[in-house]
Design a protein around this motif. Structure first.
Motif, PDB file in Angstrom:
ATOM      1  N   ILE A 168       0.838  -1.197   0.000  1.00  0.00           N
ATOM      2  CA  ILE A 168       0.000   0.000   0.000  1.00  0.00           C
ATOM      3  C   ILE A 168       0.870   1.243   0.000  1.00  0.00           C
ATOM      4  O   ILE A 168       0.600   2.213  -0.725  1.00  0.00           O
ATOM      5  N   ARG A 169       1.926   1.255   0.806  1.00  0.00           N
ATOM      6  CA  ARG A 169       2.832   2.406   0.829  1.00  0.00           C
ATOM      7  C   ARG A 169       3.391   2.678  -0.570  1.00  0.00           C
ATOM      8  O   ARG A 169       3.456   3.826  -1.012  1.00  0.00           O
ATOM      9  N   LYS A 170       3.818   1.629  -1.249  1.00  0.00           N
ATOM     10  CA  LYS A 170       4.397   1.798  -2.581  1.00  0.00           C
ATOM     11  C   LYS A 170       3.375   2.344  -3.563  1.00  0.00           C
ATOM     12  O   LYS A 170       3.694   3.189  -4.409  1.00  0.00           O
ATOM     13  N   ALA A 171       2.140   1.865  -3.469  1.00  0.00           N
ATOM     14  CA  ALA A 171       1.088   2.373  -4.360  1.00  0.00           C
ATOM     15  C   ALA A 171       0.897   3.868  -4.148  1.00  0.00           C
ATOM     16  O   ALA A 171       0.657   4.619  -5.105  1.00  0.00           O
ATOM     17  N   ILE A 172       1.034   4.328  -2.903  1.00  0.00           N
ATOM     18  CA  ILE A 172       0.785   5.726  -2.577  1.00  0.00           C
ATOM     19  C   ILE A 172       1.957   6.623  -2.952  1.00  0.00           C
ATOM     20  O   ILE A 172       1.798   7.604  -3.679  1.00  0.00           O
ATOM     21  N   TYR A 173       3.154   6.314  -2.449  1.00  0.00           N
ATOM     22  CA  TYR A 173       4.239   7.282  -2.640  1.00  0.00           C
ATOM     23  C   TYR A 173       5.092   7.036  -3.881  1.00  0.00           C
ATOM     24  O   TYR A 173       5.787   7.953  -4.332  1.00  0.00           O
ATOM     25  N   LEU A 180      -5.783   1.960  -6.298  1.00  0.00           N
ATOM     26  CA  LEU A 180      -5.232   0.689  -5.843  1.00  0.00           C
ATOM     27  C   LEU A 180      -5.117   0.687  -4.326  1.00  0.00           C
ATOM     28  O   LEU A 180      -5.495  -0.297  -3.665  1.00  0.00           O
ATOM     29  N   ALA A 181      -4.609   1.784  -3.768  1.00  0.00           N
ATOM     30  CA  ALA A 181      -4.481   1.869  -2.311  1.00  0.00           C
ATOM     31  C   ALA A 181      -5.828   1.699  -1.634  1.00  0.00           C
ATOM     32  O   ALA A 181      -5.959   0.977  -0.633  1.00  0.00           O
ATOM     33  N   ALA A 182      -6.867   2.333  -2.182  1.00  0.00           N
ATOM     34  CA  ALA A 182      -8.202   2.237  -1.597  1.00  0.00           C
ATOM     35  C   ALA A 182      -8.727   0.807  -1.651  1.00  0.00           C
ATOM     36  O   ALA A 182      -9.393   0.339  -0.721  1.00  0.00           O
ATOM     37  N   SER A 183      -8.423   0.091  -2.742  1.00  0.00           N
ATOM     38  CA  SER A 183      -8.909  -1.287  -2.858  1.00  0.00           C
ATOM     39  C   SER A 183      -8.244  -2.196  -1.823  1.00  0.00           C
ATOM     40  O   SER A 183      -8.868  -3.142  -1.328  1.00  0.00           O
ATOM     41  N   LEU A 184      -6.988  -1.903  -1.492  1.00  0.00           N
ATOM     42  CA  LEU A 184      -6.268  -2.709  -0.503  1.00  0.00           C
ATOM     43  C   LEU A 184      -6.635  -2.320   0.926  1.00  0.00           C
ATOM     44  O   LEU A 184      -6.607  -3.150   1.835  1.00  0.00           O
ATOM     45  N   LEU A 185      -6.966  -1.044   1.109  1.00  0.00           N
ATOM     46  CA  LEU A 185      -7.327  -0.550   2.441  1.00  0.00           C
ATOM     47  C   LEU A 185      -8.799  -0.784   2.769  1.00  0.00           C
ATOM     48  O   LEU A 185      -9.198  -0.748   3.931  1.00  0.00           O
ATOM     49  N   ASP A 186      -9.620  -0.988   1.745  1.00  0.00           N
ATOM     50  CA  ASP A 186     -11.083  -1.039   1.892  1.00  0.00           C
ATOM     51  C   ASP A 186     -11.652   0.337   2.232  1.00  0.00           C
ATOM     52  O   ASP A 186     -12.736   0.444   2.817  1.00  0.00           O
ATOM     53  N   ARG A 187     -10.921   1.387   1.893  1.00  0.00           N
ATOM     54  CA  ARG A 187     -11.370   2.764   2.148  1.00  0.00           C
ATOM     55  C   ARG A 187     -10.354   3.684   1.485  1.00  0.00           C
ATOM     56  O   ARG A 187      -9.277   3.242   1.081  1.00  0.00           O
TER      57      ARG A 187
END
Length: 320
Positions: A168-173, A180-187
């Motif tokens: 998730i960190r990599k998807a964001i920064y 993608l981050a939202a799909s992994l976080l569920d939010r």
């Protein structure tokens, strides 16, 4: 919010169902464990507890990795756990001495003696304690000795939710891929900040912005670019056009986080707001002249409105 209780202040209660972990970001994989805790706690009419650590264990065990940022602060974790229905978040101050505890000492002296437990929920691949020597079998053996049950969340139960905070960190920064981050976080990924004074250039071109100082310096900042965001202020949500970067059209000056809140005229200097990142609209870029910048901002605004029209913000259950 799920009450934040530091270990020295916790009240021992044997009628407790708990699980242990860092839970950075409280992502979809974490929620499988948390939901198991909640289900068992409901069955037993017991206290539901998430045991976590601060600072992040890697900052003590692998200080060379200390530059890696976090997906969630303690307060944000508490808020997310509240939304899920957790009663308490017990925080263990993680230092060198604590890192040297054996897995048996951790379960016996911390979990059993200080917090209390009737049911311990553990993931199928979880390891803990000094040198990560503790396993499911360690917990099961101590459970039989001390009198608590062990519930193992199997690989099958986790299924396609085997996501990682690192991914998730990599998807964001690295990518700014907030979808993608939202799909992994569920939010949506959230960033809490305080509005500080900027140079007011945005106001002069018809797009006043609020400059944001993140409340936690360890938080992951998305890749430079323009984003569609939801802005929460005093419990209300507003559409926002967020820019992260060097502002090359104005000769830079360091990374700036600024948001233009659409259809908003309130005075918010010094106030706290929350940003929920929905989608990256484009790269940050240099424009030849203010008019070209203004034309692009008008296009950005339309796209932001289109994106957010069908994307509802994360609504915290405890907010009124």
């Amino acid at each position: 919010m799920a009450e934040i209780i530091f270990l020295n202040d916790v009240k021992r209660d044997l009628n407790t169902v708990l699980t242990v972990g860092t839970f950075d970001g409280v992502h979809a994989g974490h929620k499988v464990l948390i939901n198991k805790v909640l289900d068992v706690a409901e069955e037993k009419k017991a206290r539901s507890v998430i045991v976590t650590f601060d600072p992040h264990p890697r900052d003590i065990i692998n200080p060379g990795d200390a530059g890696i940022k976090l997906l969630s602060s303690l307060d944000e974790r508490s808020e997310m756990l509240t939304d899920l229905g957790v009663d308490e978040m017990v925080v263990i101050p993680f230092d060198r001495d604590f890192s040297l505890l054996t897995s048996e000492e951790f379960v016996r002296d911390i979990i059993w003696e200080k917090i209390g437990v009737s049911a311990f929920v553990i993931g199928y691949d979880h390891q803990f304690g000094r040198n990560r020597e503790g396993t499911i079998e360690t917990v099961q053996e101590l459970g039989r000795e001390l009198g608590f049950h062990t519930h193992v969340v199997s690989k099958q139960e986790v299924g396609d939710k085997t996501v990682s905070s690192t991914a998730i960190r990599k998807a964001i920064y690295e990518k700014g891929d907030m979808e993608l981050a939202a799909s992994l976080l569920d939010r949506f990924y959230i960033l809490n900040g305080t509005v500080v004074h900027g140079d007011k250039r945005g106001k002069k071109i018809g797009y006043p912005t609020a400059n944001i100082q993140p409340q936690n310096s360890q938080k992951v900042i998305p890749k430079d670019g323009v984003y569609a965001v939801w802005v929460r202020f005093e419990g209300e949500f507003y559409q926002g056009m967020m820019n992260i970067g060097q502002r090359p059209t104005f000769n830079g000056g360091g990374t700036v986080l600024e948001v233009h809140i659409l259809d908003f005229e309130k005075e918010i200097y010094g106030k706290d707001i929350q940003l929920q990142f929905v989608k990256r609209i484009r790269e940050e870029q240099h424009f030849d002249g203010i008019e070209n910048l203004k034309n692009q901002l008008r296009k950005d605004e339309k796209e932001v409105r289109d994106v957010l029209e069908n994307r509802s913000p994360n609504i915290a259950k405890h907010l009124k």
